[in-house]
Design a protein around this motif. Structure first.
Motif, PDB file in Angstrom:
ATOM      1  N   THR A 190      16.239   9.612 -12.368  1.00  0.00           N
ATOM      2  CA  THR A 190      14.972  10.079 -11.812  1.00  0.00           C
ATOM      3  C   THR A 190      14.723   9.403 -10.459  1.00  0.00           C
ATOM      4  O   THR A 190      14.767   8.178 -10.353  1.00  0.00           O
ATOM      5  CB  THR A 190      13.811   9.754 -12.761  1.00  0.00           C
ATOM      6  OG1 THR A 190      14.055  10.381 -14.026  1.00  0.00           O
ATOM      7  CG2 THR A 190      12.494  10.252 -12.192  1.00  0.00           C
ATOM      8  N   LEU A 191      14.468  10.215  -9.434  1.00  0.00           N
ATOM      9  CA  LEU A 191      14.214   9.649  -8.114  1.00  0.00           C
ATOM     10  C   LEU A 191      12.821   9.028  -8.069  1.00  0.00           C
ATOM     11  O   LEU A 191      11.836   9.633  -8.503  1.00  0.00           O
ATOM     12  CB  LEU A 191      14.329  10.726  -7.039  1.00  0.00           C
ATOM     13  CG  LEU A 191      15.730  11.186  -6.651  1.00  0.00           C
ATOM     14  CD1 LEU A 191      15.654  12.165  -5.477  1.00  0.00           C
ATOM     15  CD2 LEU A 191      16.623  10.012  -6.293  1.00  0.00           C
ATOM     16  N   GLN A 192      12.757   7.827  -7.524  1.00  0.00           N
ATOM     17  CA  GLN A 192      11.487   7.113  -7.358  1.00  0.00           C
ATOM     18  C   GLN A 192      11.224   6.980  -5.867  1.00  0.00           C
ATOM     19  O   GLN A 192      11.726   6.078  -5.201  1.00  0.00           O
ATOM     20  CB  GLN A 192      11.556   5.728  -8.013  1.00  0.00           C
ATOM     21  CG  GLN A 192      11.835   5.765  -9.503  1.00  0.00           C
ATOM     22  CD  GLN A 192      12.114   4.377 -10.059  1.00  0.00           C
ATOM     23  OE1 GLN A 192      13.260   3.940 -10.184  1.00  0.00           O
ATOM     24  NE2 GLN A 192      11.037   3.662 -10.384  1.00  0.00           N
ATOM     25  N   LEU A 193      10.414   7.894  -5.346  1.00  0.00           N
ATOM     26  CA  LEU A 193      10.094   7.895  -3.929  1.00  0.00           C
ATOM     27  C   LEU A 193       8.656   7.449  -3.716  1.00  0.00           C
ATOM     28  O   LEU A 193       7.735   7.956  -4.367  1.00  0.00           O
ATOM     29  CB  LEU A 193      10.293   9.292  -3.330  1.00  0.00           C
ATOM     30  CG  LEU A 193      11.714   9.860  -3.361  1.00  0.00           C
ATOM     31  CD1 LEU A 193      11.767  11.189  -2.619  1.00  0.00           C
ATOM     32  CD2 LEU A 193      12.707   8.884  -2.747  1.00  0.00           C
ATOM     33  N   ALA A 194       8.484   6.494  -2.821  1.00  0.00           N
ATOM     34  CA  ALA A 194       7.155   5.944  -2.524  1.00  0.00           C
ATOM     35  C   ALA A 194       6.720   6.358  -1.124  1.00  0.00           C
ATOM     36  O   ALA A 194       7.538   6.411  -0.195  1.00  0.00           O
ATOM     37  CB  ALA A 194       7.170   4.428  -2.647  1.00  0.00           C
ATOM     38  N   ARG A 237       0.836  -1.185   0.000  1.00  0.00           N
ATOM     39  CA  ARG A 237       0.000   0.000   0.000  1.00  0.00           C
ATOM     40  C   ARG A 237       0.880   1.247   0.000  1.00  0.00           C
ATOM     41  O   ARG A 237       1.012   1.947   0.991  1.00  0.00           O
ATOM     42  CB  ARG A 237      -0.906   0.010   1.219  1.00  0.00           C
ATOM     43  CG  ARG A 237      -2.007  -1.039   1.158  1.00  0.00           C
ATOM     44  CD  ARG A 237      -2.963  -0.883   2.304  1.00  0.00           C
ATOM     45  NE  ARG A 237      -4.058  -1.832   2.225  1.00  0.00           N
ATOM     46  CZ  ARG A 237      -5.044  -1.901   3.113  1.00  0.00           C
ATOM     47  NH1 ARG A 237      -5.052  -1.084   4.137  1.00  0.00           N
ATOM     48  NH2 ARG A 237      -5.999  -2.792   2.982  1.00  0.00           N
ATOM     49  N   SER A 238       1.498   1.510  -1.127  1.00  0.00           N
ATOM     50  CA  SER A 238       2.364   2.676  -1.246  1.00  0.00           C
ATOM     51  C   SER A 238       2.023   3.425  -2.519  1.00  0.00           C
ATOM     52  O   SER A 238       1.415   2.877  -3.448  1.00  0.00           O
ATOM     53  CB  SER A 238       3.839   2.271  -1.247  1.00  0.00           C
ATOM     54  OG  SER A 238       4.126   1.458  -2.360  1.00  0.00           O
ATOM     55  N   TYR A 239       2.437   4.667  -2.554  1.00  0.00           N
ATOM     56  CA  TYR A 239       2.150   5.539  -3.690  1.00  0.00           C
ATOM     57  C   TYR A 239       3.455   6.165  -4.146  1.00  0.00           C
ATOM     58  O   TYR A 239       4.136   6.853  -3.374  1.00  0.00           O
ATOM     59  CB  TYR A 239       1.159   6.615  -3.265  1.00  0.00           C
ATOM     60  CG  TYR A 239       1.013   7.762  -4.232  1.00  0.00           C
ATOM     61  CD1 TYR A 239       0.466   7.565  -5.505  1.00  0.00           C
ATOM     62  CD2 TYR A 239       1.418   9.054  -3.874  1.00  0.00           C
ATOM     63  CE1 TYR A 239       0.324   8.628  -6.388  1.00  0.00           C
ATOM     64  CE2 TYR A 239       1.276  10.119  -4.752  1.00  0.00           C
ATOM     65  CZ  TYR A 239       0.732   9.901  -6.010  1.00  0.00           C
ATOM     66  OH  TYR A 239       0.590  10.937  -6.890  1.00  0.00           O
ATOM     67  N   GLU A 240       3.845   5.895  -5.381  1.00  0.00           N
ATOM     68  CA  GLU A 240       5.070   6.473  -5.914  1.00  0.00           C
ATOM     69  C   GLU A 240       4.787   7.871  -6.454  1.00  0.00           C
ATOM     70  O   GLU A 240       3.886   8.061  -7.283  1.00  0.00           O
ATOM     71  CB  GLU A 240       5.642   5.598  -7.027  1.00  0.00           C
ATOM     72  CG  GLU A 240       6.949   6.125  -7.584  1.00  0.00           C
ATOM     73  CD  GLU A 240       7.530   5.232  -8.669  1.00  0.00           C
ATOM     74  OE1 GLU A 240       8.345   5.743  -9.463  1.00  0.00           O
ATOM     75  OE2 GLU A 240       7.162   4.039  -8.743  1.00  0.00           O
ATOM     76  N   LEU A 241       5.547   8.849  -5.980  1.00  0.00           N
ATOM     77  CA  LEU A 241       5.344  10.237  -6.385  1.00  0.00           C
ATOM     78  C   LEU A 241       5.713  10.411  -7.856  1.00  0.00           C
ATOM     79  O   LEU A 241       6.868  10.207  -8.230  1.00  0.00           O
ATOM     80  CB  LEU A 241       6.193  11.164  -5.530  1.00  0.00           C
ATOM     81  CG  LEU A 241       5.773  11.307  -4.059  1.00  0.00           C
ATOM     82  CD1 LEU A 241       6.833  12.072  -3.279  1.00  0.00           C
ATOM     83  CD2 LEU A 241       4.423  12.001  -3.954  1.00  0.00           C
ATOM     84  N   PRO A 242       4.765  10.808  -8.698  1.00  0.00           N
ATOM     85  CA  PRO A 242       5.091  11.006 -10.120  1.00  0.00           C
ATOM     86  C   PRO A 242       5.673  12.397 -10.353  1.00  0.00           C
ATOM     87  O   PRO A 242       5.299  13.372  -9.696  1.00  0.00           O
ATOM     88  CB  PRO A 242       3.726  10.877 -10.801  1.00  0.00           C
ATOM     89  CG  PRO A 242       2.754  11.387  -9.783  1.00  0.00           C
ATOM     90  CD  PRO A 242       3.334  11.031  -8.428  1.00  0.00           C
ATOM     91  N   GLN A 243       6.627  12.499 -11.269  1.00  0.00           N
ATOM     92  CA  GLN A 243       7.208  13.790 -11.664  1.00  0.00           C
ATOM     93  C   GLN A 243       7.579  14.631 -10.437  1.00  0.00           C
ATOM     94  O   GLN A 243       7.186  15.794 -10.310  1.00  0.00           O
ATOM     95  CB  GLN A 243       6.225  14.554 -12.553  1.00  0.00           C
ATOM     96  CG  GLN A 243       5.903  13.847 -13.864  1.00  0.00           C
ATOM     97  CD  GLN A 243       4.966  14.650 -14.729  1.00  0.00           C
ATOM     98  OE1 GLN A 243       3.996  15.226 -14.240  1.00  0.00           O
ATOM     99  NE2 GLN A 243       5.242  14.708 -16.022  1.00  0.00           N
TER     100      GLN A 243
END
Length: 546
Positions: free
Chosen positions: A536-540, A209-215
Motif C-alpha cells: 500500500t502506497l503511503q503518500l503524505a 505538518r503533513s497529511y497522509e492520503l488514506p485509501q
C-alpha cells in the motif's frame, strides 16, 4: 527383320522415355512462366519456384515439458504476479524475440525490441485481435453476455471503433477537458481541505505538518470512474446527490471485480467454474452486480438528462462544453443498448488502468522534491514540457499493461524470423490421438522490458523527464521503446482521456503540495491483471511554501 527390330528395341524405348521427360519439363517450365506473369504478387509456389529461397533465422525457443511447458519455471520465479520480471530475464537470456509455452497449449512469441514491436503492429490486420482474460471470456459464454468495445471483434468492432475514434481521439476535444478539470479540481481541493484540517490539529509540531492520503487506491478509483461518467453524461448530472451515492457503491463493486479477476489469474477459470469453487462464484456474482449497477446508473443519468433537456429545444443548441459523449453517440445513431455496453466496459477498464497509472505517477513524483519544485515553477509560467516528460517516464517505467498482445492474422516475417499464423494441431496423447484445435500464434510485446532497455533509453532506470523535451533526443534512442497505449487500429481508445487526467492531477498536486513517500520498504511492482505496487502506497502531503 525381327532380329533387327529386337536389337534396336531398347534404344528406341530409351529415346521415347527421354522425349517424354523433355515434354514434361517443357510443360512445367511453361506453366511456371505463365504462373509468374498472372500471379506476380504471390511469394512462392511449392514445388515450382526454383529460385533461391531467402533463409530465415530460427526463432529461439525456450524448452519446456509436455503439456505444462515452462509453467514450473514460472512458479519457481514467483508465479503469475512476477511474470513481467520472469519474461524480462528470458529476454536477457534469449534476446529481443523468442517463443515460449508457459503452460497449456498456447505458444507465445515475446518481443521487446522497439523496431520489432512496431513491426508487430504493422502486421495486425484490418480487424486486430487481442487476448482476453479467460475469466471474462468464460463468463460471457456462460451468460450469453454481449460486451463493449474491448470484447468486440471483426466488422462490429471496426464500426463502433470508428465512431469512438471520432468522438474520443480526433478533432477538438475541449468539451472533455472541462469535465476532467472539474472532477480533478474537486479531488485535489478535497485533499487540500483534509490536509489543512490535519495540520491544524497538530499545529504545535511545525516539523510534521503533513497529511497522509488514506485509501489512495480507492480514491483514485472513484475519481477515474467519476471522470468517465461526467464525460458521458455531464457534470451537472453526475454531481447530483443521488448519482453521487450510486457512484460510491458502483466504485466499490468495480474495484471488487478487479480483485476477483486478479485471483483467477493464478487458477484456471474453467476448472474453478466446473468445480463451483468460491473463487469463481464470487467473481460471477460480482460481475452480475457491476453490469446491473452500471445499467442502472445509465438509466438514472439518462432520466436526469431528459429532464434537463426539456429546457433546451435540441441538444445541438447547448453550449459545446455542455454536450456530452451520450449526446454525441445518439447523434451518431448508436443504439441505446450499444451505448450501455460501451459505457460499462469503459468504466471497468478505466477503473484500474487510470487509477494505477495515477498512483505510479504520484509515487514517481514523490521521490524527487527538486522535480516537484521545477514542476511548480513550470506551471507558474504556463509551460508543460517537464510535466509531459514526467508522465512519459512514469508510463515507461511502470506500464499498467506490461504486455500487449496481438494474434497474427497471417504468416509474418519479423526481424529476420518467419512466424507462422497458426501454431498447428497439438497431439496430447499419441495412443488416443487426442488433438486440440489449431491455435493462432500470439505475439506479446514486453513493454516492461522495452521501457528499461538501455538500447532504447539512456540510463533507463532513472526518472529523467527532460529526455522527452525538445533538444534532448539523444537520450531517447527509440521512442517506440515505450508504447503504454499501443499503436495501430486497436490502440487504447481512452488514451486522450487518461493523459489529460494525469496532466491535470499531477499539475495541480505539484502546484499546491510537497509530496513524500512514507513507505519504509522499497516499493516494487507486481502483476495483478495490471501492474500494481507490491504494498500500500503511503503518500503524505504538505502545503507548498515556495
Amino acid at each position: 527383320a525381327m532380329k533387327k527390330g529386337r536389337s534396336f528395341g531398347p534404344l528406341l524405348w530409351l529415346r521415347h522415355l527421354l522425349d517424354q521427360l523433355l515434354v514434361r519439363l517443357l510443360s512445367l517450365r511453361f506453366f511456371h512462366w505463365k504462373w509468374r506473369i498472372e500471379s506476380p504478387n504471390l511469394e512462392r509456389c511449392s514445388g515450382l519456384d526454383l529460385r533461391p529461397v531467402p533463409k530465415f533465422v530460427p526463432l529461439p525457443r525456450v524448452k519446456g515439458l509436455p503439456l505444462v511447458g515452462t509453467l514450473l519455471d514460472l512458479i519457481a520465479a514467483g508465479g503469475a504476479t512476477h511474470l513481467h520480471k520472469y519474461i524480462d530475464a528470458r529476454h536477457r537470456q534469449y534476446g529481443p524475440i523468442f517463443r515460449e509455452r508457459l503452460g497449456g497449449t498456447q505458444d507465445a512469441v515475446f518481443v521487446s525490441s522497439a523496431n520489432l514491436m512496431r513491426g508487430a503492429f504493422l502486421h495486425e490486420g484490418q480487424y486486430p485481435q487481442h487476448p482476453l482474460p479467460d475469466a471474462w471470456t468464460l463468463y460471457n459464454q456462460q451468460h450469453a453476455c454481449q460486451r463493449g468495445l474491448f470484447f468486440m471483434e471483426g466488422a462490429e468492432w471496426l464500426h463502433n471503433r470508428r465512431i469512438l475514434n471520432r468522438l474520443l481521439l480526433n478533432g477538438n476535444l475541449n468539451w472533455m477537458d472541462v469535465h476532467i478539470e472539474s472532477c480533478t479540481r474537486r479531488l485535489v481541493e478535497h485533499w487540500r481541505i483534509r490536509m489543512v484540517e490535519a495540520t491544524a490539529i497538530d499545529s504545535e509540531n511545525t516539523d510534521n505538518r503533513s497529511y497522509e492520503l488514506p485509501q489512495l487506491e480507492q480514491q483514485l478509483y472513484r475519481w477515474s470512474i467519476e471522470v468517465l461518467c461526467c464525460i458521458m453524461f455531464g457534470t451537472n448530472v453526475v454531481t447530483s446527490p443521488e448519482i453521487q451515492s450510486s457512484l460510491d457503491n458502483f466504485t466499490q463493486i468495480v474495484h471488487k471485480v478487479f480483485e476477483h479477476s486478479s485471483r483467477l489469474m493464478t487458477f484456471p477459470p474453467r476448472l474453478a467454474q466446473l468445480l463451483r469453487l468460491r473463487i469463481w462464484r464470487d467473481f460471477e456474482a460480482n460481475v452480475d452486480e457491476v453490469l446491473q449497477e452500471g445499467a442502472s446508473i445509465i438509466d438514472h443519468c439518462i432520466g436526469l438528462q431528459q429532464q434537463q433537456q426539456q429546457d433546451h429545444e435540441h441538444w445541438e443548441h447547448l453550449h459545446p462544453h455542455e454536450a456530452t459523449l451520450y449526446h454525441r453517440l445518439q447523434a451518431a445513431e448508436v443504439p441505446s443498448e450499444m451505448i450501455k455496453r460501451i459505457f460499462v466496459d469503459l468504466v471497468i477498464a478505466a477503473g484500474d488502468t487510470t487509477a494505477f497509472s495515477s498512483q505510479w505517477a504520484l509515487f514517481v513524483l514523490s521521490q524527487d522534491l527538486q522535480l516537484q519544485k521545477r514542476l511548480a515553477r513550470e506551471r507558474a509560467s504556463n509551460e508543460s514540457q517537464l510535466l509531459h516528460g514526467l508522465i512519459k517516464e512514469s508510463l515507461r517505467l511502470y506500464p499498467v499493461a506490461p504486455f500487449i498482445g496481438r494474434y497474427l492474422p497471417q504468416d509474418t516475417h519479423l526481424g529476420g524470423h518467419f512466424i507462422e499464423k497458426d501454431v498447428g494441431e497439438i497431439v496430447l496423447l499419441k495412443i488416443s490421438k487426442l488433438r486440440l484445435p489449431i491455435l493462432q500464434t500470439l505475439v506479446l510485446l514486453s513493454l516492461y522490458t522495452a521501457g528499461r532497455d538501455a538500447s532504447h533509453f539512456e540510463q533507463p532506470d532513472r526518472v529523467l523527464p527532460e529526455r522527452w523535451c525538445m533538444g534532448n533526443s539523444e537520450q531517447v534512442h527509440h521512442s517506440h521503446g515505450s508504447l503504454p497505449f499501443a499503436i495501430g487500429q486497436r490502440s487504447c481508445i481512452g488514451r486522450r482521456v487518461a493523459l489529460k487526467q494525469l496532466h491535470s492531477l499531477l499539475g495541480r498536486c505539484a502546484t499546491q503540495f510537497e509530496m513524500q513517500c512514507l513507505n519504509e520498504r522499497t516499493v516494487d511492482c507486481v502483476l495483478r491483471m495490471v501492474t500494481v505496487p507490491d504494498q500500500t502506497l503511503q503518500l503524505a502531503l504538505r502545503a507548498r511554501t515556495e
